[in-house]
Structure formats: C-alpha cells, structure tokens
Design a protein around this motif. Structure first.
Motif, mmCIF file in Angstrom:
data_model
loop_
_atom_site.group_PDB
_atom_site.id
_atom_site.type_symbol
_atom_site.label_atom_id
_atom_site.label_comp_id
_atom_site.label_asym_id
_atom_site.label_seq_id
_atom_site.Cartn_x
_atom_site.Cartn_y
_atom_site.Cartn_z
ATOM 1 N N UNK A 118 0.818 -1.213 0.000
ATOM 2 C CA UNK A 118 0.000 0.000 0.000
ATOM 3 C C UNK A 118 0.855 1.267 0.000
ATOM 4 N N UNK A 119 1.574 1.522 1.085
ATOM 5 C CA UNK A 119 2.298 2.796 1.208
ATOM 6 C C UNK A 119 3.285 2.997 0.066
ATOM 7 N N UNK A 120 4.020 1.923 -0.305
ATOM 8 C CA UNK A 120 5.010 2.059 -1.371
ATOM 9 C C UNK A 120 4.543 1.463 -2.698
ATOM 10 N N UNK A 121 3.647 0.475 -2.682
ATOM 11 C CA UNK A 121 3.320 -0.248 -3.911
ATOM 12 C C UNK A 121 2.015 0.118 -4.563
ATOM 13 N N UNK A 122 1.246 1.037 -3.951
ATOM 14 C CA UNK A 122 -0.107 1.329 -4.416
ATOM 15 C C UNK A 122 -0.104 2.431 -5.473
ATOM 16 N N UNK A 123 -1.036 2.356 -6.433
ATOM 17 C CA UNK A 123 -1.260 3.444 -7.395
ATOM 18 C C UNK A 123 -2.699 3.927 -7.251
ATOM 19 N N UNK A 124 -3.006 5.003 -7.925
ATOM 20 C CA UNK A 124 -4.367 5.537 -7.863
ATOM 21 C C UNK A 124 -5.328 4.612 -8.609
ATOM 22 N N UNK A 125 -6.600 4.957 -8.562
ATOM 23 C CA UNK A 125 -7.608 4.164 -9.276
ATOM 24 C C UNK A 125 -7.305 4.099 -10.766
ATOM 25 N N UNK A 126 -6.642 5.136 -11.284
ATOM 26 C CA UNK A 126 -6.313 5.190 -12.716
ATOM 27 C C UNK A 126 -4.900 4.670 -12.992
ATOM 28 N N UNK A 127 -4.313 4.017 -12.032
ATOM 29 C CA UNK A 127 -2.966 3.449 -12.165
ATOM 30 C C UNK A 127 -1.934 4.531 -12.460
ATOM 31 N N UNK A 128 -2.083 5.670 -11.811
ATOM 32 C CA UNK A 128 -1.107 6.753 -11.944
ATOM 33 C C UNK A 128 -0.402 6.943 -10.605
ATOM 34 N N UNK A 129 0.607 7.797 -10.619
ATOM 35 C CA UNK A 129 1.366 8.068 -9.392
ATOM 36 C C UNK A 129 1.557 9.577 -9.294
ATOM 37 N N UNK A 130 0.643 10.249 -8.641
ATOM 38 C CA UNK A 130 0.730 11.699 -8.452
ATOM 39 C C UNK A 130 0.250 12.042 -7.056
ATOM 40 N N UNK A 131 0.627 13.228 -6.601
ATOM 41 C CA UNK A 131 0.081 13.717 -5.340
ATOM 42 C C UNK A 131 -1.296 14.313 -5.607
ATOM 43 N N UNK A 132 -2.198 14.165 -4.646
ATOM 44 C CA UNK A 132 -3.511 14.787 -4.794
ATOM 45 C C UNK A 132 -3.370 16.295 -4.580
ATOM 46 N N UNK A 133 -4.193 17.051 -5.311
ATOM 47 C CA UNK A 133 -4.158 18.496 -5.153
ATOM 48 C C UNK A 133 -4.666 18.864 -3.755
ATOM 49 N N UNK A 134 -3.869 19.636 -3.050
ATOM 50 C CA UNK A 134 -4.223 20.052 -1.696
ATOM 51 C C UNK A 134 -4.603 21.524 -1.716
ATOM 52 N N UNK A 135 -5.787 21.835 -1.228
ATOM 53 C CA UNK A 135 -6.287 23.205 -1.260
ATOM 54 C C UNK A 135 -5.335 24.178 -0.568
ATOM 55 N N UNK A 136 -4.631 23.727 0.442
ATOM 56 C CA UNK A 136 -3.723 24.595 1.180
ATOM 57 C C UNK A 136 -2.529 25.030 0.341
ATOM 58 N N UNK A 137 -2.268 24.333 -0.760
ATOM 59 C CA UNK A 137 -1.145 24.673 -1.632
ATOM 60 C C UNK A 137 -1.573 25.536 -2.815
ATOM 61 N N UNK A 138 -2.835 25.933 -2.894
ATOM 62 C CA UNK A 138 -3.352 26.694 -4.026
ATOM 63 C C UNK A 138 -3.434 28.181 -3.691
ATOM 64 N N UNK A 139 -3.293 29.037 -4.728
ATOM 65 C CA UNK A 139 -3.528 30.464 -4.522
ATOM 66 C C UNK A 139 -5.020 30.758 -4.651
ATOM 67 N N UNK B 8 11.934 3.285 6.426
ATOM 68 C CA UNK B 8 12.551 4.151 5.422
ATOM 69 C C UNK B 8 13.929 4.613 5.888
ATOM 70 N N UNK B 9 14.008 4.993 7.148
ATOM 71 C CA UNK B 9 15.291 5.414 7.728
ATOM 72 C C UNK B 9 16.295 4.260 7.726
ATOM 73 N N UNK B 10 15.833 3.061 8.051
ATOM 74 C CA UNK B 10 16.685 1.861 8.077
ATOM 75 C C UNK B 10 17.243 1.562 6.685
ATOM 76 N N UNK B 11 16.404 1.686 5.651
ATOM 77 C CA UNK B 11 16.869 1.470 4.284
ATOM 78 C C UNK B 11 17.974 2.453 3.915
ATOM 79 N N UNK B 12 17.734 3.728 4.209
ATOM 80 C CA UNK B 12 18.700 4.758 3.819
ATOM 81 C C UNK B 12 20.011 4.603 4.580
ATOM 82 N N UNK B 13 19.920 4.285 5.874
ATOM 83 C CA UNK B 13 21.123 4.132 6.695
ATOM 84 C C UNK B 13 21.995 2.979 6.209
ATOM 85 N N UNK B 14 21.337 1.890 5.797
ATOM 86 C CA UNK B 14 22.069 0.688 5.405
ATOM 87 C C UNK B 14 22.249 0.547 3.893
ATOM 88 N N UNK B 15 21.895 1.619 3.159
ATOM 89 C CA UNK B 15 22.059 1.615 1.706
ATOM 90 C C UNK B 15 21.333 0.430 1.063
#
Length: 929
Positions: free
Chosen positions: A358-379, A475-482
């Motif tokens: 899920x966290x790393x292997x999941x895609x959207x319903x349309x099989x895409x990989x994007x961040x959802x638009x967040x209203x707090x990031x809009x002008x 995630x930290x364990x992966x990065x630390x141990x390459x």
C-alpha cells in the motif's frame, strides 16, 4: 529370478496428461516417463458430430458397421503415425488411392476407406486456427460416401474445435492404473505397458540413475488439456489482455509457456519474481519449442530486469530486502516497531503488507502516481476555479480529508461548455497531472494513506498512524544501510524508461501475478506494445490503441507474499470504452497435483472464506483428475508428533510445513536438534519457503493454532469484507495444496474455530488419536535411490539447496551434484567464501551452473583478507599464474584437504583445465596453431 519391484510413485493414465512413474528394478535404478508423441491425427468436430463417434448426438447418422470401420481406421492411423513417421503415413494414404480432391477447395485430399466410402483430409499447416504444435498433424475433415465426396469437399471447413484420434479411441477403451503395491501388481502392469495398443499412445523412456541426474525429463510433460487449448484459441480469435486464474496444480505455468510458443514470430518476454519458477518455465518452454530459427523469448526475474535497466545509472545498491529479511533484520531488531505492533495486535506480515503493498506499492484508481491536489497549496485564483470545477461535478473532495481533490471517474460525460477559459485551462492541467506517473513519488504521504478505503488497506483507519510511524523507521533503516526493496527498484526502472525508452515487447506473460505490487504491474504495462484495434463505438472512425499483448497468470488464493492484488482494479488498467477492450478472465479448475480428497478440503476452505469474509467474483470450485485417501487429523500430542517426524524423516518427497520460524525451531527442539541434523534430510519448512513445491506426503503443523486470535475474529463474523483476513485462509490453502497424495494436519489447539468446524463435518478429515503407520499411510512411502534422486532434483529446482545436497548424497550419484547445491546454498545465505570454495571444485561443464559467471559475480564479494580470493583470482585470470607465483598444491590443500580427497582432485583438475585452455589460446594467437 522372480520380480522384485518397489513402486515409488502412483501413475494414473489420464486422457489429458501423463504422470511420472519411477521404480527400483533389481539392483539398478530406472525411470519410466510417458509422454504424448509429436505426430498427431486430429478429427474435426463436424466429423465427430456427423458420424456420432462420441455417441451423444442423438440418432446415429451412420450404421454400426460404418462406425466400426471408422474406429478401426482411427486405430490404423494412430498406430502408423506413432510407430513410424510422416513419410510412413503419406505412403499409407497413397496406397489407399490417396490423392488431391478435384473440383474442391485447395489443399483437400481424399483416400479410400473401402470401395464405397472416402475420408477427406488435409494437413495442419493449411488450417490457420490450429495451435502451433499441431501444424504437422494429419487432420480428418469429413467422412463421405463415394457419391457425396465432391459436395463434402467443396469448401475448407470453417474454424471449429478438434480432438485427437487417440482421445476418441479412449472413449471406447479408457483404462486407469494406480495403487500398484505388490510384485504381482507390478508384473501385470509391465505386461500392460508393453502391449502394442499401449505403446501406440505412449513413448517409454528407460534411464539409469546417473543419466536421470543429468536429465530433466519431467519437463517433457507439457501437453495441453482441451480447456487450456480453448483459452489459447479464444485469445487468438479475440486478442485482449487476459487474466488466467487457477488454483494450485492446475497447470498455469504450462499454459503460459504455450502462449509464448504460439507467438514465436513476436518479441516476447516471460516475467516472474522467483528464479526457481523462471528455471521451471524456461525448461518447459524448451521442451515444446520446435523452431530453432525464431527469436527466443526473454525469461526474466522482474527485479533482475530492473537492476539491469538502472545498472549504468546507479551502482550503489547491492542488497535486497524481501519478506524474511524485513521480519528478521528490521522488525525483530527494532524494539520500537515491535512494541507498536504488539500494542495494536498487528503482526510483522500486516506491517509488511501495508508498506510493500500500500504505502510504497499502491497506485491511484487510474494506475497513476501523483500527489492529490491540496487546497492549502493553491492560490486564491486557483481555489476559485477549483470550486467552479467542483460545483460542475468535474472534481470531488476526499471524504476523509476535505482539503484533497480528486478527478471524478465519469468526468468525460460532463458538459464543459459553461466553464470559462480559466476553469477549462485548470481542468486540462488537472487531467494531465492526474493521468501522469511521477516515479519520484516513492510513497503515499501520511494523509493520503489514512484516507484510503478499508477495502484497499488491510488495516482499520484508527491504526494507520502507528503503521506510518513504523514505515518512517523502515525508510530510515533502508537509507542508513544503503538498502532497497522491490518497489524502489520498479520506480527507478520506470524513471529510467521515461528518459531512455526501450523497444516495447509485442507479447508479455506475467506469472504469479498475485505477488506483484501495483507499481511493478504498471512497470510491465509500460513496456508492452500498443496495437491498433477496431473501435467498439461506430461513431468513432479512428482506430484505437490498446495493449492487447499481455497475459497474466495467478491465483488470489495463494497470496502469502504481501500485496493488495485486486482483479477488478487490474481491469481498469486496460479498459478502453471506445475500443471495447477490457480484461478477459479465464479459469483453470482441474487440479493435476492433488488427490480429489485434498481438493475437496481446499474447496471447503474457500467456501468458509466466502462465508466469513466475502465472496470473490472470480472464485471457482476445483476438481482433481484422480482419487486418493482422505486427509488425516492427528491428535497433536508430544508422542504423536515425535513418532510422526521419526517415521517421515527416513523418506524423500515428504515435508512438514509450519507457519513461521518460531514453530520450526520449536518442532526441531522437541524432536531433538542433533537427531534432526544428523538425518541430513531437512524437511521442516515455512510456507513461504515451500510455495511452488509439491510433495507426496505433507504435514501441516499449527497452521491455524498459531493465529488462533485471528480465527476467532474471522469466525465470529467481525472480519466481513476485510481484505486483511484473507491472508490466513491463503496460508492454510497454500499449505494443504502442497500435498500430492497424503495430507496430515496437526493443531495444538483442537478448539481453533476453523479446525473444530472442519473436524465436526467428518466427511473431510479422518481424525486419529494415536500414531499408527497404516492409518497415516507411512507404509506407502518408499526410499530407494531413485526416489531420493527425484527428491533432490525437485528441491534443487525449487531452490531448497541444502535438502537437495543431502538427497543427492542418499541417491549415490556423482558428488558434483552435491557440491553444486552446496555452492548455491551458500550463495543464498550470502556466505560467499563457502560459495566460491565449492564453485572451484564443480566441473566447468556442469550445465546447471554457469561457473565463470558465478565466480565473476562472487569473488569480489569475498572477505578482503580471504586467502581464497587469491586462488579464485588465478582461476579467473590464468595469465596471472606465473606473476603471483602461487603454489597451487599448498593452496588447494588449505581449503580442500590432502591430495587424496575428491574435492582436492576435482579442484586441481579444474585449474589444470583452465591453465591448459589459457596456454592453448596463447599458442593459437602467437604461433597460429
């Protein structure tokens, strides 16, 4: 001398498939293999129907006398074709006035059945709808009287089903041979198989043990069943992405390689995640592939494929994290993570499923990989336009987080004419963005993860905060141990392909699809070729593009490597409304591995899963091709367990399956570790280790008891429609379907809710309170040298190298087989010093291991101060022999003992061969010899 035969495997002759049969004969070990021969006589369905060869079309269209003549002729043709060759058959047809039919369709011939009757025929190559392996067959097109032969041959018959002539003959003379247990039985069997009528339908191969050790004759069993053939025919008629679902032992991989063989002119690839399955599929393909001039398919492990793609770009990743390593090296050694899981009643597998699937292997319903638009990031201007799009129904807010926007599924059908230009522009940008795949996004963020439906995530929303905290530690364990995992690999490969596209594959087969994450599936989708297809909607005059050349093979009941595989979502990856293309789903429901009684138990478990969790639309009930013994439920007392292990440890082709490492160690300690190790027949496995294997006798130990709390939740009705709990059903299903013939179940907790229900039903399990060799069928097992040899080969192919090495020793075959398996076992355990030590003594001509490739790969991995490194370098670079002044004899003695040992002699022989080859190449180059 009287006969003294001991049967080690029961043979059932089945119209669709023939099984391996082995026996000890006198003092030698022999193997018999029965396979269909290549030359075939095929009969079109119209002939069967019009002459009533099967007797099920109502009134008989021909007389009994004619019917007998036709059957006699079928016997004639089969005998000629399988005792001779195509020339013998042609000569026979010509002798009976065989000649081309005048005034009829091209490529139709006739010959005389008698003075008044004719048989019309052609050859397979003239019927485009026949399968590739049937192109050389003689095809009977029609039976006709002399007066009506012209009418019957006016046109080449249209596409229709067909059957082998010998299958029709078996409808009259079908027989079964099984349960041969005495010398008298065996004598009768020998008489039977050497009868002419039997040999007309089978080839008999006899080989001694040494030959068998070097031969993979079991891969010759590659015939398709009629149902499997129909699936391939349907795809040829209607090319579309296809999902083939089938339970354990239903022949999914055999069907997969037939697909590859039937598209020999295309650029093809076979993908799996298991090197053992890769080896299995490649050997099966070699057994059926006839045309040496075609381009060979690529047989690929998806992770190796990714590594090769990114190799030139990024060399820093050397190690790989999979399920066992995640549990042992991350969870078990991280007290913070362990405490969180315990507090929330979650298992390491639950955590790995959420992270990997899920966290790393999941895609959207349309099989895409994007961040959802967040209203707090809009002008402010963007917020106004987003509100306009929301009001008009183009976008919607997430129910769990009102700040997040997503595109509405049916946005294409909404009228956009009343939008102003700014809103239209924003809508286009939003659509383009949400239809893209950004591989730099390596995971769902915490808010996105918490907002997922419970059908997607296996963990209830309230516990997702703690899961995400554990993920951050991972995630930290992966990065630390390459380190990296398979999702990291897939994302890197996708990023590479976006920059440097490769030629797409025309045809792709993906095996064990249920074990792939959605990121991996998208990667394979991205390298598939698009084909032009005729649009479904008449108003669309342009041809549509669709990826029709993908076949997925798998079984959702066998998901034990954590994913969130969903058959319905897979369809959305391909669905094209204009083209009318969607995923075609096919089912295989005949089990060739297990006896009917084991299949009945597996079917019942599936029924319980439907009852307590949810019915899966694609579930099918299975049947077996043969009957056997009812599975046994043995009372789990210490004495019974010890006696059972003591009884089984003497035999090959047996396995005890446990749910996890803790149960394995407990079982070994209970039996006696020293006694277990002395037997040199390690046969206690976790289910994840044994997946894909099959054994004659299987014991399932504590598969239900160890998850007793989970089963209480399930059977109380609290698990309804919760995907997470399917894992426990799958674990039990996979474990019992490893059994070919005999299954024994031991549960420490007899009150386990599912086990108790199964026992109470009575008809599925035979309950036994005390150990008894007869009731537990131990008297039916054999341990001859051939039996050990077959066990060794099967385990080596499955990657169980320690057991394979021990079984090769008990089979008393060439010691090279043992050394090869020890090298592979050491490689698997990352013990590269031991791996290289054994590689140096294995013969360089060993076809099962590419010695130079292995050494090149693993010599750099040796410990820096290893004296073995110097020796291995000399083998790889014989030109350095004189430069290093190495004393070969003393160096060999250091690792392989004195010159009397077989390892020393073999290693010395290998070095001498290498140095001789080097000297020969110098002479050829310098002197011209």
């Amino acid at each position: 001398m009287g006969l003294a035969y001991q049967v080690s495997t029961v043979l059932k002759l089945n119209p669709a498939r023939f099984r391996l049969f082995s026996a000890n004969i006198y003092s030698g070990n022999f193997i018999f293999m029965y396979i269909n021969l290549v030359m075939k006589i095929l009969v079109l369905e119209s002939v069967v129907r019009k002459t009533n060869l099967l007797g099920d079309y109502g009134k008989t269209p021909v007389s009994k006398e004619v019917l007998d003549r036709i059957f006699n002729e079928l016997e004639n043709l089969v005998k000629i074709s399988e005792e001779g060759d195509i020339q013998s058959l042609s000569s026979y047809l010509k002798m009976n006035n065989g000649k081309e039919l005048k005034g009829g369709a091209d490529h139709i011939w006739k010959y005389q059945l008698n003075d008044g009757d004719r048989i019309l025929y052609t050859w397979g190559k003239y019927l485009p709808y026949l399968r590739t392996e049937d192109k050389d067959a003689l095809v009977l097109l029609a039976y006709a009287t002399h007066d009506k032969q012209g009418l019957a041959g006016k046109n080449m018959p249209p596409k229709q089903k067909y059957v082998e002539a010998k299958e029709l003959l078996r409808t009259r003379t079908e027989f079964t041979v099984e349960d041969i247990k005495s010398p008298e039985d065996w004598e009768a069997f020998c008489e039977l198989i050497f009868e002419n009528s039997f040999q007309a339908n089978h080839a008999i191969y006899i080989a001694d043990s040494e030959t068998l050790a070097k031969t993979d004759i079991e891969y010759l069993d590659v015939e398709l069943t009629p149902k499997q053939g129909d699936i391939i025919d349907h795809y040829k008629d209607f090319p579309q992405p296809t999902l083939i679902l089938g339970g354990a032992g239903t022949g999914k991989t055999v069907l997969a390689v037939h697909f590859l063989n039937d598209y020999a002119s295309l650029r093809r690839a076979y993908f799996t995640q298991s090197n053992e399955l890769l080896n299995y599929a490649e050997k099966r393909y070699d057994a059926i592939s006839k045309d040496e001039n075609t381009i060979r398919p690529d047989f690929l492990n998806i992770n190796d494929f990714c590594r090769k793609l990114i190799d030139a770009e990024d060399l820093k990743y050397k190690d790989f994290v999979e399920t066992n390593r995640f549990v042992k090296d991350f969870v078990k050694r991280n007290q913070y993570v362990t405490d969180i899981l315990d507090k929330n009643n979650l298992t390491p597998i639950d955590l790995w499923t959420e992270i990997r699937g899920v966290i790393k292997g999941f895609t959207s319903e349309r099989w895409t990989r994007t961040k959802r638009f967040n209203q707090q990031e809009l002008n402010n201007a963007e917020i106004r336009n987003f509100k306009i799009l929301e009001k008009n129904g183009f976008i919607q807010r997430n129910e769990r987080n009102k700040q997040l926007f997503t595109l509405v599924t049916g946005y294409k059908k909404i009228d956009a004419s009343n939008l102003d230009e700014n809103a239209k522009k924003l809508l286009k940008e939003f659509i383009d963005y949400t239809h893209s795949f950004d591989p730099s996004i390596k995971e769902l963020d915490a808010e996105e993860y918490k907002s997922l439906d419970e059908e997607v995530s296996m963990v209830e929303t309230a516990k997702r905060d703690c899961i995400y905290k554990c993920y951050l530690k991972y995630k930290e364990w992966l990065e630390t141990n390459n380190l990296y995992d398979d999702n990291d690999l897939a994302l890197k490969a996708i990023a590479h392909l976006q920059k440097f596209p490769i030629d797409p594959y025309d045809f792709i087969v993906v095996d064990e699809i249920q074990d792939y994450t959605e990121i991996q599936i998208y990667l394979l989708y991205s390298i598939a070729k698009e084909f032009s297809v005729t649009p479904k909607k008449k108003q669309n005059n342009e041809n549509c593009k669709a990826k029709t050349g993908i076949v997925f093979v798998g079984d959702s009941k066998q998901i034990i490597n954590p994913t969130v595989f969903n058959e319905r979502k897979l369809n959305r990856l391909f669905f094209n409304d204009d083209a009318g293309i969607e995923l075609n789903v096919e089912h295989l429901d005949v089990n060739f591995r297990c006896k009917q009684e084991v299949v009945d138990l597996a079917n019942r478990i599936s029924e319980y899963r439907k009852k307590y969790i949810a019915a899966q639309k694609l579930d099918n009930k299975e049947t077996s091709i043969h009957n056997g013994e009812k599975p046994v439920a043995l009372l789990c007392t210490p004495n019974n367990v010890n006696l059972l292990i003591e009884g089984l440890i003497r035999f090959p082709n047996v396995a005890i399956l446990v749910p996890n490492e803790k149960n394995r160690q407990d079982l070994i300690e209970r039996f006696g570790r020293e006694k277990y190790e002395q037997a040199r027949n390690a046969f206690i496995y976790t289910v994840s280790e044994i997946k894909g294997m099959e054994y004659k006798y299987v014991v399932c130990y504590n598969m239900l008891t160890d998850y007793n709390e989970m089963w209480k939740i399930i059977t109380s009705g609290q698990a309804s429609k919760k995907t997470r709990y399917r894992y426990y059903f799958n674990l039990f299903y996979v474990s019992i379907t490893r059994a070919q013939e005999y299954l024994c179940i031991l549960e420490a907790n007899k009150e386990n809710s599912l086990f108790s229900a199964l026992e109470k039903e009575g008809k599925l399990l035979n309950s036994i309170t005390q150990f008894d060799t007869e009731n537990l069928f131990l008297n039916n097992l054999n341990n001859g040298e051939t039996d050990w040899l077959l066990d060794a080969k099967a385990n080596e192919d499955a990657g169980n190298y320690d057991r394979a090495a021990a079984s090769y020793q008990k089979a008393k075959v060439d010691i090279e087989n043992v050394w090869r398996c020890k090298a592979k076992a050491a490689e698997k355990n990352r013990d590269y010093d031991t791996c290289v030590k054994y590689l140096l003594v294995v013969e360089s001509s060993d076809l099962k291991i590419n010695k130079l490739d292995y050494l090149t790969k693993y010599v750099p991995e040796l410990t820096p101060d290893s004296p073995l490194k110097n020796l291995a370098d000399v083998y790889l670079h014989p030109e350095q022999f004189s430069q290093k002044h190495i004393h070969l004899d003393s160096s060999l003695e250091e690792f392989y003992g004195n010159s009397e040992t077989s390892e020393y002699r073999s290693a010395l022989n290998e070095f001498v061969k290498r140095i001789n080859l080097h000297m020969k190449s110098i002479l050829e180059k310098e002197v011209g010899i």
